[in-house]
Design a protein around this motif. Structure first.
Motif, PDB file in Angstrom:
ATOM      1  N   ARG A 198     -27.335 -24.464  -0.300  1.00 59.27           N
ATOM      2  CA  ARG A 198     -26.268 -23.989  -1.174  1.00 59.27           C
ATOM      3  C   ARG A 198     -25.975 -22.516  -0.914  1.00 59.27           C
ATOM      4  N   GLN A 199     -27.034 -21.714  -0.772  1.00 61.98           N
ATOM      5  CA  GLN A 199     -26.855 -20.287  -0.534  1.00 61.98           C
ATOM      6  C   GLN A 199     -26.157 -20.037   0.797  1.00 61.98           C
ATOM      7  N   PHE A 200     -26.563 -20.774   1.838  1.00 60.69           N
ATOM      8  CA  PHE A 200     -25.938 -20.596   3.147  1.00 60.69           C
ATOM      9  C   PHE A 200     -24.454 -20.945   3.091  1.00 60.69           C
ATOM     10  N   LEU A 201     -24.125 -22.084   2.522  1.00 58.00           N
ATOM     11  CA  LEU A 201     -22.730 -22.529   2.487  1.00 58.00           C
ATOM     12  C   LEU A 201     -21.875 -21.578   1.651  1.00 58.00           C
ATOM     13  N   HIS A 202     -22.383 -21.171   0.506  1.00 55.37           N
ATOM     14  CA  HIS A 202     -21.632 -20.243  -0.346  1.00 55.37           C
ATOM     15  C   HIS A 202     -21.382 -18.932   0.383  1.00 55.37           C
ATOM     16  N   ARG A 203     -22.406 -18.413   1.006  1.00 58.57           N
ATOM     17  CA  ARG A 203     -22.327 -17.121   1.690  1.00 58.57           C
ATOM     18  C   ARG A 203     -21.322 -17.157   2.829  1.00 58.57           C
ATOM     19  N   LEU A 227     -23.316 -31.831  -1.169  1.00 60.28           N
ATOM     20  CA  LEU A 227     -24.581 -31.261  -1.619  1.00 60.28           C
ATOM     21  C   LEU A 227     -24.721 -31.373  -3.138  1.00 60.28           C
ATOM     22  N   ARG A 228     -23.633 -31.084  -3.862  1.00 61.72           N
ATOM     23  CA  ARG A 228     -23.680 -31.199  -5.323  1.00 61.72           C
ATOM     24  C   ARG A 228     -23.982 -32.633  -5.760  1.00 61.72           C
ATOM     25  N   GLU A 229     -23.486 -33.587  -4.991  1.00 55.45           N
ATOM     26  CA  GLU A 229     -23.684 -34.993  -5.331  1.00 55.45           C
ATOM     27  C   GLU A 229     -24.982 -35.563  -4.757  1.00 55.45           C
ATOM     28  N   GLY A 230     -25.715 -34.735  -4.007  1.00 55.40           N
ATOM     29  CA  GLY A 230     -26.949 -35.209  -3.401  1.00 55.40           C
ATOM     30  C   GLY A 230     -26.733 -36.251  -2.315  1.00 55.40           C
ATOM     31  N   ASP A 231     -25.559 -36.177  -1.657  1.00 56.83           N
ATOM     32  CA  ASP A 231     -25.199 -37.154  -0.629  1.00 56.83           C
ATOM     33  C   ASP A 231     -25.664 -36.634   0.734  1.00 56.83           C
ATOM     34  N   TRP A 232     -26.944 -36.854   1.043  1.00 57.66           N
ATOM     35  CA  TRP A 232     -27.516 -36.307   2.273  1.00 57.66           C
ATOM     36  C   TRP A 232     -26.978 -37.005   3.517  1.00 57.66           C
ATOM     37  N   ASP A 233     -26.609 -38.266   3.419  1.00 58.64           N
ATOM     38  CA  ASP A 233     -26.031 -38.968   4.570  1.00 58.64           C
ATOM     39  C   ASP A 233     -24.729 -38.298   5.009  1.00 58.64           C
ATOM     40  N   THR A 234     -23.875 -37.967   4.046  1.00 55.52           N
ATOM     41  CA  THR A 234     -22.615 -37.302   4.380  1.00 55.52           C
ATOM     42  C   THR A 234     -22.876 -35.904   4.939  1.00 55.52           C
TER      43      THR A 234
END
Length: 274
Positions: A198-203, A227-234
């Motif tokens: 999350r930090q990497f993507l936001h930054r 990431l918010r939805e916890g969809d690791w496959d996507t």
């Protein structure tokens, strides 16, 4: 546009693109600028120089921006020398207003900050007529509003007539930083470390929006949603698109440099014949 020579401003921003952009904008406005990357260094700088105004990001490594504000307010509570403190953030949620104001934030801006709007805000503070409500300088970029992979007009609007070589330097700085961060972010993806991702993507989204890398912003928005939805496959399936977006931007820069070099060479050749 240099009209604020009396203001001594401390910029606290961990991403080199956003830090460099803000420092350049403030310099164009005539401010005396000191720019640092973290809260601990900011506190040391403040104790040494007693700046008139502090512009701080909220998502800082170590001590975050809100805690930095609290410490600055605590240190200056009895001295009558409190600086104006403006928080800058890549995204704005109205529910954050009350806690930030309680911490001691005077105003909240959404980055990237428009040069002319920044000038108007600082002028109001200097003249003692500030607007203390949160103000969104730039609307969040939405996927449906992304017609191009790169929009050079973004930096032109943020820097005004002074853009020029600054634009090229900031875009390259974004590319270098994003590419360096990808390996660490990919390790976080493999470990399913939600917070570090999350930090990497936001930054990187914030910096990409500032330089006009809208194709990269588009890809990050999709990954943040997954990431918010916890969809690791996507996340795993779409992650390579970040590489593609950065590679596309790098090719564009190389092509533009080659074109400018060729045009310069033709111009020199023509002048030489006169």
């Amino acid at each position: 546009m240099s009209e604020l020579p009396a203001l001594r401003v401390l910029v606290v921003e961990d991403h080199p693109v956003n830090r460099g952009l803000l420092a350049r904008q403030l310099g164009l406005l005539g401010c005396q600028v000191e720019a640092v990357a973290d809260a601990e260094t900011a506190l040391e700088a403040w104790r040494r120089s007693r700046h008139d105004l502090v512009l701080t990001d909220l998502n800082l490594p170590g001590i975050d921006g809100a805690e930095l504000v609290r410490r600055l307010r605590s240190e200056t509570a009895d001295r009558g020398e409190a600086p104006v403190i403006i928080a800058i953030t890549g995204t704005w949620e109205p529910e954050r207003q009350a806690p930030l104001q309680a911490a001691g934030v005077d105003q909240i801006l959404v980055k990237p900050v428009d040069l002319h709007e920044l000038r108007a805000i600082l002028m109001r503070w200097q003249e003692g007529e500030p607007d203390r409500v949160p103000k969104a300088i730039a609307k969040p970029v939405q996927p449906a509003a992304l017609p191009v992979a790169f929009d050079r007009r973004v930096l032109s609007e943020l820097l005004g007539e002074a853009a020029g070589e600054d634009s090229r330097r900031l875009v390259q700085l974004f590319l270098d930083n994003a590419m360096q961060g990808l390996a660490e972010a990919e390790a976080s993806l493999a470990d399913r470390d939600r917070e570090r991702l999350r930090q990497f993507l936001h930054r990187q989204r914030s910096a990409a929006a500032a330089v006009g890398a809208l194709g990269f912003v588009d890809q990050v928005l999709g990954l943040e949603l997954a990431l918010r939805e916890g969809d690791w496959d996507t996340l795993e399936r779409q992650w390579p698109r970040l590489h593609e977006a950065l590679s596309s931007l790098e090719r564009m820069l190389r092509g533009r440099d080659a074109k400018e070099t060729a045009m310069s060479s033709r111009g020199t050749h023509v002048r030489g014949r006169d």
